[in-house]
Design an enzyme around this catalytic site. Sequence first.
Site, PDB file in Angstrom:
ATOM      1  CG  ASP A   1      -1.805   1.162   1.358  1.00 25.17           C
ATOM      2  OD1 ASP A   1      -2.414   1.550   0.347  1.00 25.17           O
ATOM      3  OD2 ASP A   1      -1.897   1.725   2.473  1.00 25.17           O
TER       4      ASP A   1
ATOM      5  CG  ASP B   1      -1.838   7.438   0.973  1.00 23.27           C
ATOM      6  OD1 ASP B   1      -0.834   7.670   0.278  1.00 23.27           O
ATOM      7  OD2 ASP B   1      -2.974   7.861   0.707  1.00 23.27           O
TER       8      ASP B   1
ATOM      9  CG  ASP C   1      -2.405   2.430   6.595  1.00 25.66           C
ATOM     10  OD1 ASP C   1      -3.081   3.325   7.131  1.00 25.66           O
ATOM     11  OD2 ASP C   1      -2.447   2.213   5.370  1.00 25.66           O
TER      12      ASP C   1
END
Length: 222
Positions: free
Chosen positions: A8, A10, A179
């Site tokens: 991922d 961000d 996250d």
Amino acid sequence: MNEICFFDMDKTLISGNSGVSFMRYSLRRGKTTRWKVLKSMVDYVRYRYDLLNMEVAYRDSLRPLVGIREEELVQFCQEWFEDAVRPLIYSEARDFVHQHLGQGQRVAIISNATSYAVAPLAQYLGVQHVLATRLEVRQGVFTGEYIKPLCFRQGKVFWAEKLARELGADVGRSTFYTDSITDLPLLERVQDPRVVNPDPRLRRLARQRGWAILNFLPPKGA
């Protein structure tokens, strides 16, 4: 050997939200308004708590691009990356990317950000594959629409599976770093889920399931 290593963007590769960063940079460049920057920040908070209708938010965010030439966004995103994004890259994340690449594994960045936002980071890290939300372009200009599905939730599984088929790989034998609890569909699909600086819901779930939890330190000056 794991088939593909998905990262991922961000809060996983970079410390912060690329959408908010992009809007703040756009404000500095005179390309947007303070109100739109504030709205992007509110939308980010809603996203973090899984309260955002992503399709509605995405269409709204694309309206200012209608009629803009694709080449202009490519150049703008490169300038934004050099100025605002590169300092946010987690050193630990960069090390993991290089480790997987050094082992001869295929690495992909998979993000709900646009492909234009992700591409400079991928190029900088030496990552060949970018899976991101793709924008519709006709005769060189943006229409304000995106190509379905969004690279979000189940959409990430869709694009990951598509890449795996093209590479003759298996998502079920792959690794995924993220996250966010919104990435649960892909986390459950891969063999090796790894959560990075997870949001509270994902941290609790990762502990329950025995998934690896990584805590990256914010880059200096971030």
